[in-house]
Design a protein around this motif. Structure first.
Motif, PDB file in Angstrom:
ATOM      1  N   UNK A  91       1.023  -1.224  -0.101  1.00  0.00           N
ATOM      2  CA  UNK A  91      -0.132  -0.123  -0.009  1.00  0.00           C
ATOM      3  C   UNK A  91       0.826   1.254   0.161  1.00  0.00           C
ATOM      4  N   UNK A  92       1.018   1.957  -0.984  1.00  0.00           N
ATOM      5  CA  UNK A  92       1.808   2.936  -1.363  1.00  0.00           C
ATOM      6  C   UNK A  92       1.407   4.456  -0.777  1.00  0.00           C
ATOM      7  N   UNK A  93       2.339   5.145  -0.325  1.00  0.00           N
ATOM      8  CA  UNK A  93       2.107   6.441  -0.034  1.00  0.00           C
ATOM      9  C   UNK A  93       3.329   7.581  -0.457  1.00  0.00           C
ATOM     10  N   UNK A  94       2.853   8.133  -1.779  1.00  0.00           N
ATOM     11  CA  UNK A  94       4.099   8.873  -2.439  1.00  0.00           C
ATOM     12  C   UNK A  94       4.380  10.206  -1.948  1.00  0.00           C
ATOM     13  N   UNK A  95       5.427  10.884  -1.955  1.00  0.00           N
ATOM     14  CA  UNK A  95       5.742  12.050  -1.538  1.00  0.00           C
ATOM     15  C   UNK A  95       5.426  13.154  -2.850  1.00  0.00           C
ATOM     16  N   UNK A  96       5.383  14.171  -2.319  1.00  0.00           N
ATOM     17  CA  UNK A  96       5.156  15.356  -3.539  1.00  0.00           C
ATOM     18  C   UNK A  96       6.357  15.682  -4.482  1.00  0.00           C
ATOM     19  N   UNK A  97       7.449  15.601  -3.622  1.00  0.00           N
ATOM     20  CA  UNK A  97       8.752  15.831  -4.544  1.00  0.00           C
ATOM     21  C   UNK A  97       9.689  14.608  -4.179  1.00  0.00           C
ATOM     22  N   UNK A  98      10.541  14.430  -5.246  1.00  0.00           N
ATOM     23  CA  UNK A  98      11.882  13.598  -5.076  1.00  0.00           C
ATOM     24  C   UNK A  98      12.546  13.979  -4.240  1.00  0.00           C
ATOM     25  N   UNK A  99      13.163  13.256  -3.219  1.00  0.00           N
ATOM     26  CA  UNK A  99      14.082  13.804  -2.177  1.00  0.00           C
ATOM     27  C   UNK A  99      15.565  13.298  -2.429  1.00  0.00           C
ATOM     28  N   UNK A 100      16.525  14.204  -2.299  1.00  0.00           N
ATOM     29  CA  UNK A 100      17.975  13.798  -2.429  1.00  0.00           C
ATOM     30  C   UNK A 100      18.613  14.518  -3.875  1.00  0.00           C
ATOM     31  N   UNK A 101      17.532  14.746  -4.564  1.00  0.00           N
ATOM     32  CA  UNK A 101      17.974  15.480  -6.262  1.00  0.00           C
ATOM     33  C   UNK A 101      18.266  16.836  -5.976  1.00  0.00           C
ATOM     34  N   UNK A 102      19.228  17.357  -6.574  1.00  0.00           N
ATOM     35  CA  UNK A 102      19.442  18.663  -6.659  1.00  0.00           C
ATOM     36  C   UNK A 102      18.420  19.669  -7.240  1.00  0.00           C
ATOM     37  N   UNK A 103      17.941  19.159  -8.213  1.00  0.00           N
ATOM     38  CA  UNK A 103      16.814  19.847  -8.961  1.00  0.00           C
ATOM     39  C   UNK A 103      15.447  19.574  -8.073  1.00  0.00           C
ATOM     40  N   UNK A 104      14.214  20.176  -8.569  1.00  0.00           N
ATOM     41  CA  UNK A 104      12.837  20.140  -7.934  1.00  0.00           C
ATOM     42  C   UNK A 104      12.277  19.120  -9.018  1.00  0.00           C
ATOM     43  N   UNK A 105      12.062  17.903  -8.488  1.00  0.00           N
ATOM     44  CA  UNK A 105      11.185  17.071  -9.213  1.00  0.00           C
ATOM     45  C   UNK A 105      10.148  16.393  -8.672  1.00  0.00           C
TER      46      UNK A 105
END
Length: 476
Positions: A393-407
């Motif tokens: 059962x997944x719960x996704x974040x709004x933004x990718x974490x750890x990346x330099x850019x906003x994804x």
């Protein structure tokens, strides 16, 4: 040439020192030599003294994680609090970064006169003079009294080692988040590590604003405000922020006080009655090259007890177990516990709390170089089934974490490769089905053994790196 090769110490053998594991055969051999060179009365006296120390040792009751961006001072802080430098591998020493999970233990002491709470190793560091006795209060000089023992989990901060950090998070009861004052906050892994603490539901957090010695007062205040802004609305919003210089031990005593105040030891009373369950976070071959067959010690597993108790002589089962090189399938293994250690201290029985090493009868070739990481150990026939397919059962974040850019995080797609971390187990699987209520099914490349309802960290490959995109729960 062959003799020279035998004398070389393999890099992975160095890690046995982390847990203080000494082969029983080697100890017997050393004792025998002492007996031949000294009088019987002296030998008896030493043996009695050693056994009394062993019975007096109290196992750690709490695991405290050190997390944060690479080179923000986690290992230096552990050294100040425990007296142990957790970077043992040649690559770690050469590169100056933590690669494997580092372990250390520390005794938390209290002064019976002025009530000061301080780690024993730190109290010894802060003595006014080297002539002053160790184990005494650096303020009033009174002999310190033991309160409890804690274990530190030093998690790597580099982006490519995020999976190792997530494995370490599963062992933590509380955490110290380090943020270096000479860099803007947040750095990529500062953000990623805080998210990992939220996923692991670690609420007892202390924030250390480290390296304040390298900046001026105005910059330190500006950086403090950056931290406050960063943690607003997160699990660490109300965490105390302590300005520190770990390398000069400035304000480190305040951290040891706060650990005692904010990160309590879990109540293990109910857990002690449950079936034995142990997460493997490291595994070793402690034998040196060139050792004789008669002196070989069995493989060693390091990690943390989740529930139940274990004693020397007990039989345990390891799942998923060992991989058959021909079929590629994993087979559970049953072995006998030959020794139990916390640090350099031998135990007859261990319970939840702290980080321990279990010596076994396994062929050491099966435990060297962390081959058993991610396995679960328990009483035979009590462990969960090994799973090759999982539903999450997944719960996704709004933004990718750890990346330099906003994804932005896109929905998980069928046939996509997803990396999962459950406890200390790391695997990857191809999405075979998208179900209702945000559930996905994965066909795993490596099987896992985990209880239904376990928390799962989810990562996907972005720009050739697996980045944290959310979390989930294993279906029952």
């Amino acid at each position: 040439m062959a003799k020279k090769k035998k004398k070389t110490v393999a890099e992975d053998d160095l890690s046995a020192e982390d847990l203080g594991v000494v082969p029983e055969e080697k100890k017997k051999k050393t004792t025998a030599k002492k007996k031949t060179s000294k009088k019987k009365t002296t030998t008896k006296k030493k043996t009695t003294k050693k056994s009394s120390k062993k019975s007096d040792f109290i196992q750690s009751s709490c695991n405290v994680g050190l997390v944060g961006h690479v080179d923000h001072g986690k290992t230096t802080l552990v050294k100040a609090l425990s007296g142990t430098w957790t970077e043992k591998y040649a690559d770690e020493i050469n590169r100056g970064i933590t690669i494997k999970l580092g372990y250390a233990e520390a005794a938390v002491m209290q002064c019976p006169k002025c009530n000061r709470v301080i780690a024993e190793a730190l109290a010894n560091l802060l003595r006014k003079s080297k002539k002053d006795p160790k184990g005494h209060c650096p303020d009033c000089g009174e002999k310190l009294a033991f309160k409890r023992r804690i274990s530190f989990v030093d998690a790597p901060g580099h982006e490519i080692l995020m999976a190792t950090m997530l494995s370490g998070a599963s062992l933590m009861d509380g955490a110290v988040l380090l943020v270096a004052a000479n860099e803007d906050c947040p750095q990529p892994q500062t953000r990623e590590h805080l998210a990992a603490l939220e996923i692991a539901k670690i609420e007892n957090i202390i924030i250390v604003q480290n390296k304040v010695d390298s900046v001026g007062k105005e910059r330190a205040i500006e950086h403090y405000n950056q931290i406050k802004s960063f943690v607003k609305g997160t699990i660490a919003e109300n965490a105390p922020i302590i300005p520190t210089s770990a390398i000069f031990q400035a304000n480190v005593d305040k951290i040891s006080e706060l650990i005692e105040e904010i990160i309590p030891s879990p109540d293990f009373e109910d857990l002690n009655e449950e079936d034995f369950l142990f997460n493997v976070a490291r595994s070793f071959d402690i034998n040196r090259p060139g050792i004789s067959i008669d002196d070989l010690a069995g493989g060693v597993m390091g990690g943390s007890i989740i529930s139940g108790q274990i004693s020397v002589g007990d039989q345990v089962e390891i799942r998923p177990g060992l991989k058959n090189p021909d079929s590629g399938k994993y087979k559970p293994v049953i072995t006998t516990v030959k020794s139990i250690y916390e640090g350099k201290h031998s135990l007859e029985t261990a319970r939840p709390g702290g980080l321990i090493a279990i010596g076994t009868e396994l062929d050491p070739s099966n435990t060297r170089t962390d081959q058993l990481i991610g396995n679960v150990v328990g009483t035979p026939e009590t462990l969960p089934e090994v799973k090759n397919t999982v539903e999450i059962e997944t719960h996704l974040l709004e933004k990718v974490l750890g990346a330099e850019e906003d994804i932005s995080v896109k929905p998980i797609a069928k046939n996509e490769l997803i990396m999962i971390v459950v406890g200390t187990s790391l695997s990857a699987g191809v999405v075979s089905k998208i179900g209702k209520h945000n559930s996905v099914s994965l066909q795993l490349k490596r099987p896992i053994c985990a209880l239904g309802g376990s928390i799962v960290a989810l990562s996907r490959r972005i720009h050739n790196r697996f980045r944290l995109i959310g979390y989930g729960y294993l279906a029952e």
